[in-house]
Each structure stands twice: as structure tokens, then as C-alpha cells.
Design a protein around this motif. Structure first.
Motif, PDB file in Angstrom:
ATOM      1  N   GLY A  10      37.571  40.884  43.266  1.00  0.00           N
ATOM      2  CA  GLY A  10      38.968  41.298  43.405  1.00  0.00           C
ATOM      3  C   GLY A  10      39.889  40.104  43.492  1.00  0.00           C
ATOM      4  O   GLY A  10      39.867  39.373  44.471  1.00  0.00           O
ATOM      5  N   ALA A  11      40.741  39.917  42.472  1.00  0.00           N
ATOM      6  CA  ALA A  11      41.606  38.729  42.421  1.00  0.00           C
ATOM      7  C   ALA A  11      43.040  39.053  42.824  1.00  0.00           C
ATOM      8  O   ALA A  11      43.992  38.779  42.107  1.00  0.00           O
ATOM      9  CB  ALA A  11      41.567  38.110  41.027  1.00  0.00           C
ATOM     10  N   GLY A  15      41.678  37.754  47.666  1.00  0.00           N
ATOM     11  CA  GLY A  15      40.602  37.298  46.775  1.00  0.00           C
ATOM     12  C   GLY A  15      40.849  35.924  46.198  1.00  0.00           C
ATOM     13  O   GLY A  15      39.962  35.059  46.183  1.00  0.00           O
ATOM     14  N   MET A  16      42.086  35.684  45.750  1.00  0.00           N
ATOM     15  CA  MET A  16      42.400  34.366  45.195  1.00  0.00           C
ATOM     16  C   MET A  16      42.314  33.290  46.281  1.00  0.00           C
ATOM     17  O   MET A  16      41.770  32.210  46.044  1.00  0.00           O
ATOM     18  CB  MET A  16      43.789  34.381  44.541  1.00  0.00           C
ATOM     19  N   LEU A  31      35.112  34.333  40.544  1.00  0.00           N
ATOM     20  CA  LEU A  31      36.100  35.345  40.934  1.00  0.00           C
ATOM     21  C   LEU A  31      36.103  36.435  39.872  1.00  0.00           C
ATOM     22  O   LEU A  31      36.332  36.155  38.690  1.00  0.00           O
ATOM     23  CB  LEU A  31      37.484  34.696  41.063  1.00  0.00           C
ATOM     24  N   ILE A  32      35.845  37.675  40.288  1.00  0.00           N
ATOM     25  CA  ILE A  32      35.757  38.798  39.345  1.00  0.00           C
ATOM     26  C   ILE A  32      36.944  39.734  39.548  1.00  0.00           C
ATOM     27  O   ILE A  32      37.244  40.136  40.669  1.00  0.00           O
ATOM     28  CB  ILE A  32      34.441  39.592  39.543  1.00  0.00           C
ATOM     29  N   GLU A  33      37.622  40.082  38.454  1.00  0.00           N
ATOM     30  CA  GLU A  33      38.792  40.969  38.516  1.00  0.00           C
ATOM     31  C   GLU A  33      38.689  42.017  37.417  1.00  0.00           C
ATOM     32  O   GLU A  33      38.391  41.695  36.272  1.00  0.00           O
ATOM     33  CB  GLU A  33      40.067  40.134  38.331  1.00  0.00           C
ATOM     34  N   LYS A  34      38.942  43.299  37.777  1.00  0.00           N
ATOM     35  CA  LYS A  34      38.803  44.341  36.751  1.00  0.00           C
ATOM     36  C   LYS A  34      40.035  44.468  35.848  1.00  0.00           C
ATOM     37  O   LYS A  34      39.958  45.030  34.765  1.00  0.00           O
ATOM     38  CB  LYS A  34      38.449  45.677  37.387  1.00  0.00           C
ATOM     39  N   VAL A  38      44.988  38.165  36.947  1.00  0.00           N
ATOM     40  CA  VAL A  38      44.883  38.110  38.406  1.00  0.00           C
ATOM     41  C   VAL A  38      46.238  38.423  39.055  1.00  0.00           C
ATOM     42  O   VAL A  38      47.280  38.324  38.409  1.00  0.00           O
ATOM     43  CB  VAL A  38      44.393  36.718  38.880  1.00  0.00           C
ATOM     44  N   GLY A  39      46.210  38.824  40.332  1.00  0.00           N
ATOM     45  CA  GLY A  39      47.428  38.963  41.141  1.00  0.00           C
ATOM     46  C   GLY A  39      48.398  40.042  40.731  1.00  0.00           C
ATOM     47  O   GLY A  39      49.597  39.933  40.986  1.00  0.00           O
TER      48      GLY A  39
END
Length: 429
Positions: A10-11, A15-16, A31-34, A38-39
Motif C-alpha cells: 500500500g503506497a 506506506g510511502m 513497495l506494492i501498490e494496486k 502512488v499517493g
């Protein structure tokens, strides 16, 4: 086989910051983001300007986090709001202070904050996977060994879950982290909307009598079924077509939802004091003076500018005094008028749902998390941060602060543990 020291899922805000802290501590971090980028949710905060933190002492910040803020004392002793400010300033992103200690980037653009975090991730060599959804946390003998995304397994001795709550699902906050944690034996405290506008079926709300009326510096209290005050906030308030909104209403919303849960969804009583800075005696004396000085006028004209005209018209109508003359008002009617202005009762039926609220209340039970490290007490190497935790604050930079703080603490401790954690053979999970 791809392996890392720390994997962050989750970014968003926490998470970041978790990935940055882990990488700074020397960890090979993923770092994994769906989402595609990011953000996404951070871009919406502070009306798109990003209220990045609050420039108040730690004690005061924790006091503005009514949902289990005290859990954060240990985390704040390691990384706090002043460290957040220093982080951005040292990376060339200057902040400015506005009312109530709220800190914003001087650019007034949340994109500046997201870009600063993203640039740090790149400089520190954090691997970023976007459009990747974690389907499972891999573990063996109560030890995390990695995560499974579609068609691939990624290994690490430490995994930090920072997938957010359930507000603004369009940003990816769809409750994935709760499901992943539950499968590993974690308890999820019931979720509820906080910092949310309030819905009411009162006739004057349904008739839109006061719709659009804004009141400054009034006091709103939430009462329990016995009439005891649960919380009181003196701030601005707005009447809407569905109920009430504005800072005072938003701050009361979590208490309303918790009371609704206790009373099987029976409407909750709110008490509005339009003159919180004046006692009943002071207000009564002021009104009496006006009536004596302007006895030949209508009551409505004698009280002109005492309160907003539409509100005064409504209160006089409710008391059957719309057509009264100033000199006709009895002592009893005067008392009723003062009581109405000091104790204006509104029944709250519910708030907007979590998906349309600013913050999620409830979440991963804090009894199952180490406050010093944010590590799970049930599964070694599993960490949590951000809105996923059963922590919620008022708007004003408090939730973002809690997310940055818990993210940094989780990232730092995950990196330290990853250094000496032996991963069991990876064939099983």
C-alpha cells in the motif's frame, strides 16, 4: 525467486513513509501498490492542498486523536510531527502554518508532498510495483515469509500492511488489509464512519428550513441515552439539505456512530448552543434589555441581529412567537426563548457511510500490536501502520500525522528485524 528485506503493501501516506524509513535503515525494500500511481488518496487531503501535519505539541496532537490516540505515545517518542516537518523541509519542500496549527506546503498543492515522497523512494532505491494487488500474506510457523500477488510470490522476512481504511474507495481503500490481517488471526474492531456529515430526519431538516445556514463558533454536544454529554465541540456548523455538517458536526460524528451501535440504531440527541460564550442569565439579561428599550417594536425586530435572521425566525415560529410584540412577551416565553437558543435539540439518525466520510474508525485491534514497533503480537515479521489501525483523529492534520508516524516506526523496526531474521525454507507457507 525474488526476495527482499522488507515488503510494504500500500503506497499511501503511511506506506510511502514506511518504505522510506526501511530503505534509509539499509533494507532492500519493495513497495506494492494496486493503483497505477502512488499517493492517490494523499492527493485529496486538505481539499487537494494536503494538510501534512500539525504544529502543536505531541500531547495536544494525541488529544485530537480521540480514537485510541494514547496508543501513539511510544511511536511519538521515536518520530513525531516536528520530524515530519523536518523531513519535508530538508527535502526542499517548504511548509507554512495556518489556523489551529495546520501545516500545508507553501505551493498549496498536495502533489508537491506526493512528489517529495516519491523522489525519496527513488533516491533510496526502493523497488515499486504498481497495478499489483497482494492476494495473500505468506507465512510459516507464525513467521512472515512474503506475499503472493497474481502469478508471483515475493519473499521477505518482514511485511508492513498499509492499505488504508475504507474511506474514498475510488482511491483503492477498499478494506483489503482487514481481510489479509483477519486470515492471519487478527481481530478487526467494528468499522464506523468518523469525520462525517450528520443525517437527520427532523422536520425542519426535511423541509430544508435552515439549509445553507452557517453558524460561527457555536457549541455542539452529543448526548447519551441518559442525557449525559459524551463530547462537546465549539466550532462552526452548517445546516444542509440532509442534516448538519461543518467542523463541529464532523468532530461529533464518531461519537454518534458509537452511540448508535450501543442503542441499536436509535436516533442520538445532539444539543446545539448558539451562544456558548454567554450564560443563560447573560443571554436572558441581554434579551430583556432589548425588549424594554424597543417595547413598541415587533419581537422579531427588537431581536434583530441577535442571531442569523432565518434561525431566529425558525425559533420564534417553533415557540409560536412569530407575530408577538416585544411588550407582550411573558417571563415564561422569555425563558423558553433563551432555552431554545442555548439548548437547540437535533435528533441525529446516522452519518454518511464510511465510503463518503473522511476517516475510518475501528480497524486492526491494538491489543494485538506492539505499540513500540507496530509489529503484530500474533505473527512475527508482520507490521501495520496508518488508517488500517484502530486509530482515528479529527481533521486538521492529525490523521496524516498518525499515518506518517506509525509508518516511519514500522519501517524502522521492520528493517532492524529483517537484518537478523532467518527465513525458513520457502517451499511451504
Amino acid at each position: 525467486m525474488k526476495s527482499f528485506d522488507v515488503i510494504v503493501v500500500g503506497a499511501g501516506t503511511s506506506g510511502m513513509m514506511a518504505a522510506i524509513a526501511a530503505a534509509k535503515a539499509g533494507s532492500n525494500t519493495l513497495l506494492i501498490e494496486k493503483n497505477k500511481r502512488v499517493g492517490k488518496k494523499l492527493l485529496l487531503t486538505g481539499g487537494g492542498r494536503c494538510n501534512v501535519t500539525n504544529n502543536r505539541p505531541a500531547e495536544e496532537i494525541i488529544a485530537h486523536i480521540p480514537g485510541n490516540g494514547k496508543f501513539l505515545y511510544s511511536a511519538f517518542s521515536q518520530f513525531n510531527n516536528y520530524d515530519i516537518m523536518e523531513f519535508f523541509e530538508s527535502n526542499g519542500t517548504h511548509l507554512k502554518e495556518e489556523d489551529h496549527g495546520r501545516m500545508f506546503p507553501i505551493t498549496d498543492r498536495s502533489k508537491t508532498i506526493v512528489e517529495t515522497l516519491f523522489n525519496q523512494l527513488e533516491q533510496l532505491g526502493v523497488t515499486i510495483y504498481t497495478e499489483a494487488k497482494v492476494e495473500k500474506i505468506l507465512h510459516k510457523d507464525k513467521q512472515v515469509i512474503g506475499v503472493a500477488i497474481e502469478h508471483e510470490k515475493l519473499y521477505a522476512p518482514c511485511v508492513i500492511l498499509t492499505t488504508g481504511g475504507r474511506t474514498y474507495p475510488s482511491t483503492g481503500s477498499t478494506g483489503d488489509g482487514y481481510k489479509l490481517a483477519k486470515r492471519l488471526g487478527h481481530t478487526i474492531s467494528p468499522l464506523y464512519a468518523t469525520e462525517s456529515p450528520i443525517l437527520s430526519n427532523e422536520p425542519f431538516i426535511q423541509d430544508k428550513t435552515l439549509q445553507g445556514l452557517s453558524l460561527q463558533d457555536v457549541s455542539l454536544s452529543v448526548l447519551d441515552s441518559q442525557g449525559k454529554v459524551l463530547v462537546e465541540h465549539q466550532m462552526d456548523l452548517l445546516f444542509t439539505h440532509f442534516g448538519i455538517s461543518g467542523p463541529a458536526a464532523l468532530r461529533c460524528s464518531s461519537f454518534i456512530n458509537q452511540e448508535l451501535a450501543k442503542t441499536d440504531q436509535q436516533p442520538v440527541t445532539l444539543r446545539l448552543d448558539i451562544f456558548p460564550q454567554k450564560s443563560v442569565q447573560e443571554l436572558s439579561g441581554e434579551i430583556k434589555k432589548r425588549l424594554l428599550e424597543q417595547s413598541e417594536k415587533s419581537l422579531k425586530n427588537a431581536l434583530k441581529n441577535l442571531a442569523p435572521e432565518r434561525l431566529l425566525d425558525f425559533v420564534l415560529s417553533e415557540l409560536g412567537l412569530s407575530d408577538s410584540q416585544a411588550k407582550q412577551v411573558s417571563e415564561k416565553q422569555l425563558d423558553q426563548l433563551v432555552q431554545h437558543l442555548k439548548s437547540f435539540y437535533i435528533k441525529a439518525d446516522k452519518t454518511l457511510p464510511i465510503e463518503k466520510s473522511f476517516v475510518t474508525g475501528g480497524g486492526i485491534s491494538l491489543k494485538e500490536i506492539q505499540p513500540k514497533t507496530m509489529e503484530s503480537k500474533l505473527v512475527n515479521g508482520l507490521f501495520f501502520a496508518g488508517e488500517l489501525l484502530d486509530i482515528n483523529g479529527y481533521t486538521g492534520g492529525y490523521n496524516v500525522t498518525a499515518a506518517f508516524v506509525t509508518g516511519h516506526v514500522a519501517g524502522t523496526h521492520a528493517a532492524a528485524i529483517a537484518e537478523y531474521t532467518y527465513l525458513p525454507p520457502l517451499e511451504t507457507e
